[in-house]
Write a protein that holds these residues in place. Structure first.
Motif, PDB file in Angstrom:
ATOM      1  N   LEU A  50       0.792  -1.226   0.000  1.00  0.00           N
ATOM      2  CA  LEU A  50       0.000   0.000   0.000  1.00  0.00           C
ATOM      3  C   LEU A  50       0.827   1.280   0.000  1.00  0.00           C
ATOM      4  O   LEU A  50       0.254   2.374  -0.010  1.00  0.00           O
ATOM      5  CB  LEU A  50      -0.924   0.014   1.225  1.00  0.00           C
ATOM      6  N   HIS A  51       2.153   1.188  -0.035  1.00  0.00           N
ATOM      7  CA  HIS A  51       2.964   2.378   0.213  1.00  0.00           C
ATOM      8  C   HIS A  51       2.765   3.492  -0.813  1.00  0.00           C
ATOM      9  O   HIS A  51       2.972   4.660  -0.507  1.00  0.00           O
ATOM     10  CB  HIS A  51       4.449   1.999   0.319  1.00  0.00           C
ATOM     11  N   ASP A  52       2.332   3.152  -2.019  1.00  0.00           N
ATOM     12  CA  ASP A  52       2.154   4.175  -3.056  1.00  0.00           C
ATOM     13  C   ASP A  52       0.694   4.429  -3.417  1.00  0.00           C
ATOM     14  O   ASP A  52       0.415   5.036  -4.457  1.00  0.00           O
ATOM     15  CB  ASP A  52       2.913   3.768  -4.324  1.00  0.00           C
ATOM     16  N   ILE A  53      -0.255   4.015  -2.560  1.00  0.00           N
ATOM     17  CA  ILE A  53      -1.664   4.174  -2.945  1.00  0.00           C
ATOM     18  C   ILE A  53      -2.097   5.633  -2.977  1.00  0.00           C
ATOM     19  O   ILE A  53      -3.172   5.946  -3.494  1.00  0.00           O
ATOM     20  CB  ILE A  53      -2.611   3.367  -2.029  1.00  0.00           C
ATOM     21  N   GLY A  54      -1.274   6.534  -2.475  1.00  0.00           N
ATOM     22  CA  GLY A  54      -1.596   7.958  -2.572  1.00  0.00           C
ATOM     23  C   GLY A  54      -1.261   8.562  -3.921  1.00  0.00           C
ATOM     24  O   GLY A  54      -1.634   9.706  -4.212  1.00  0.00           O
ATOM     25  N   LYS A  55      -0.582   7.824  -4.785  1.00  0.00           N
ATOM     26  CA  LYS A  55      -0.138   8.393  -6.062  1.00  0.00           C
ATOM     27  C   LYS A  55      -1.272   8.747  -7.026  1.00  0.00           C
ATOM     28  O   LYS A  55      -1.234   9.823  -7.642  1.00  0.00           O
ATOM     29  CB  LYS A  55       0.871   7.457  -6.726  1.00  0.00           C
ATOM     30  N   PRO A  56      -2.278   7.896  -7.229  1.00  0.00           N
ATOM     31  CA  PRO A  56      -3.331   8.292  -8.169  1.00  0.00           C
ATOM     32  C   PRO A  56      -3.985   9.625  -7.817  1.00  0.00           C
ATOM     33  O   PRO A  56      -4.300  10.420  -8.708  1.00  0.00           O
ATOM     34  CB  PRO A  56      -4.330   7.128  -8.075  1.00  0.00           C
ATOM     35  N   ALA A  57      -4.190   9.877  -6.529  1.00  0.00           N
ATOM     36  CA  ALA A  57      -4.859  11.118  -6.118  1.00  0.00           C
ATOM     37  C   ALA A  57      -3.949  12.335  -6.175  1.00  0.00           C
ATOM     38  O   ALA A  57      -4.437  13.477  -6.167  1.00  0.00           O
ATOM     39  CB  ALA A  57      -5.422  10.953  -4.703  1.00  0.00           C
ATOM     40  N   THR A  58      -2.642  12.130  -6.233  1.00  0.00           N
ATOM     41  CA  THR A  58      -1.698  13.256  -6.203  1.00  0.00           C
ATOM     42  C   THR A  58      -0.937  13.423  -7.515  1.00  0.00           C
ATOM     43  O   THR A  58      -0.052  14.270  -7.608  1.00  0.00           O
ATOM     44  CB  THR A  58      -0.689  13.069  -5.058  1.00  0.00           C
ATOM     45  N   ARG A  59      -1.276  12.657  -8.527  1.00  0.00           N
ATOM     46  CA  ARG A  59      -0.534  12.721  -9.790  1.00  0.00           C
ATOM     47  C   ARG A  59      -0.781  14.046 -10.507  1.00  0.00           C
ATOM     48  O   ARG A  59      -1.913  14.494 -10.639  1.00  0.00           O
ATOM     49  CB  ARG A  59      -0.948  11.563 -10.704  1.00  0.00           C
ATOM     50  N   ARG A  60       0.290  14.655 -10.951  1.00  0.00           N
ATOM     51  CA  ARG A  60       0.232  15.884 -11.739  1.00  0.00           C
ATOM     52  C   ARG A  60       1.111  15.719 -12.970  1.00  0.00           C
ATOM     53  O   ARG A  60       2.282  15.354 -12.853  1.00  0.00           O
ATOM     54  CB  ARG A  60       0.708  17.079 -10.918  1.00  0.00           C
ATOM     55  N   LEU A  61       0.534  16.005 -14.145  1.00  0.00           N
ATOM     56  CA  LEU A  61       1.274  15.922 -15.396  1.00  0.00           C
ATOM     57  C   LEU A  61       1.867  17.293 -15.701  1.00  0.00           C
ATOM     58  O   LEU A  61       1.151  18.290 -15.745  1.00  0.00           O
ATOM     59  CB  LEU A  61       0.346  15.483 -16.527  1.00  0.00           C
ATOM     60  N   GLU A  62       3.171  17.339 -15.911  1.00  0.00           N
ATOM     61  CA  GLU A  62       3.860  18.611 -16.109  1.00  0.00           C
ATOM     62  C   GLU A  62       4.298  18.773 -17.561  1.00  0.00           C
ATOM     63  O   GLU A  62       4.421  17.809 -18.312  1.00  0.00           O
ATOM     64  CB  GLU A  62       5.083  18.687 -15.185  1.00  0.00           C
ATOM     65  N   ASP A  63       4.532  20.033 -17.927  1.00  0.00           N
ATOM     66  CA  ASP A  63       5.049  20.314 -19.258  1.00  0.00           C
ATOM     67  C   ASP A  63       6.394  19.622 -19.445  1.00  0.00           C
ATOM     68  O   ASP A  63       7.211  19.577 -18.523  1.00  0.00           O
ATOM     69  CB  ASP A  63       5.224  21.829 -19.453  1.00  0.00           C
ATOM     70  N   GLY A  64       6.612  19.094 -20.629  1.00  0.00           N
ATOM     71  CA  GLY A  64       7.866  18.402 -20.891  1.00  0.00           C
ATOM     72  C   GLY A  64       7.799  16.914 -20.606  1.00  0.00           C
ATOM     73  O   GLY A  64       8.798  16.211 -20.759  1.00  0.00           O
TER      74      GLY A  64
END
Length: 378
Positions: A294-308
């Motif tokens: 479960l250590h990365d289950i926070g990633k879907p809610a915090t994902r941000r796509l950046e330029d580049g």
């Protein structure tokens, strides 16, 4: 691979063990049938360690208790209403259950107890063919009405009856399929997998405590990933830990990041390897394995796509700890386990930079202080 001659020799030795022999004689003298059933027979055939000894009989609970009292140092009848009497015989704990022909009420999944009269009927209502074998005592004689031996040889998990019927009787059996697949390294029969996917919604009528119990047993396996994949692929994991399938993030051609789902399964595997290296004789560390999954289950809610083409997951550690706490509470985990797992998730990024020598002595002390009792797991 199963060597049948060696397997039969092992179950013969099991039947001759002092505990089994004492029970076989006592029931025979009282005029009742007795058979060693399920896991002990399966594991003896496979050459795996045999732990719990489970028996089945045509004797009713009162008769079972009367028979075992003279040869046991303790008895307990907490399962009497379901036909089960426990006892300690020659230092070993055993359970003896009256032949069953359970019916389920269709709502709570609690069995309406109906005692059966024959061994073959009892075996036909069990979860999988490899668990539906018995050793009739005092013979001993192997009883295998549903082809369990053939499935052991093939490394296949299959239900004794139509899987839709079996899972309709008790949806928890779908989770048991994943658990046994991981424990035994077996494939699940395609028709059984299809039924699991089709009936995933019915898991909602199973209590959180029972689901938690199967999840824990799955995580205790040597390689839980096989079972986790099956639960994710069939949609079952989404019913009680939806954050795990959510780790399969979509990746477009412009924004690239590692496969978080596969990464999490890799972390589970590596955590287990380190666990064995450090404490080879210790019991499986469920808290460590839960945190790894479960250590990365926070990633879907915090994902941000950046330029580049960059992707960020700022504060996914804190978000993940909150999500894990909520989910583990819903599954009725105890407070100590929840506190341990959430702390590991919240602090899992803190070690970053240590290997590059970027930490000061005070940073090391602060890390040790914050980790507390979880330092070794972290």
């Amino acid at each position: 691979m199963l060597n049948m001659a060696e397997g039969l020799a092992r179950i013969g030795a099991l039947a001759a063990s002092p505990v089994v022999d004492a029970l076989a004689r006592a029931f025979a003298d009282a005029g009742f049938e007795l058979a060693l059933v399920g896991g002990p027979v399966r594991d003896a055939l496979l050459g795996r360690p045999t732990n719990d000894l489970d028996f089945t009989t045509n004797a009713r609970p009162d008769d079972i208790l009367r028979i075992v009292k003279p040869i046991s140092s303790a008895q307990w009848d907490i399962g009497r209403d379901f036909g089960t009497i426990g006892a300690r015989v020659r230092g070993e704990q055993v359970e003896i259950t009256t032949y069953r022909a359970d019916e389920y009420d269709g709502a709570t999944r609690k069995p309406v107890v109906a005692f059966g009269d024959d061994l073959e009927g009892d075996l036909a209502r069990r979860d999988f063919t490899v668990n539906a074998m018995a050793l009739r005592l005092p013979g001993p004689a192997l009883v295998d009405p549903t082809g369990g031996v053939e499935d052991l040889v093939a490394g296949i998990l299959r239900t004794p009856v139509d899987p839709a019927v079996s899972f309709g009787d008790d949806p928890l059996r779908m989770l048991r399929a994943a658990r046994f697949s991981a424990q035994l390294g077996f494939d699940v029969d395609p028709a059984t997998v299809a039924a699991m996917a089709e009936r995933a919604e019915t898991l909602s009528i199973v209590s959180p405590e029972r689901i938690q119990g199967e999840l824990v047993k799955l995580l205790q396996a040597d390689d839980p990933a096989r079972g986790i994949r099956l639960l994710v692929d069939t949609g079952l994991m989404a019913k009680f830990l939806p954050e795990v399938p959510a780790l399969r993030l979509e990746v477009d051609e412009h924004h690239h990041h590692k496969d978080v789902y596969e990464h999490s399964l890799t972390v589970v595997r590596q955590a287990i390897e380190l666990e064995r290296e450090r404490n080879p004789d210790a019991a499986p560390d469920v808290r460590l394995r839960l945190a790894a999954l479960l250590h990365d289950i926070g990633k879907p809610a915090t994902r941000r796509l950046e330029d580049g083409g960059g992707v960020t997951f700022h504060h996914h550690d804190v978000k993940g700890a909150r999500l894990a706490r909520k989910r583990l509470q819903a599954l009725r985990f105890d407070s100590d386990t929840i506190a341990s797992v959430t702390k590991l998730i919240e602090l899992h990024l803190r070690f970053f930079g240590y290997a590059e020598g970027a930490w000061s002595d005070s940073a090391v002390r602060r890390y040790v202080r914050d980790a507390g009792d979880e330092l070794e797991r972290l």
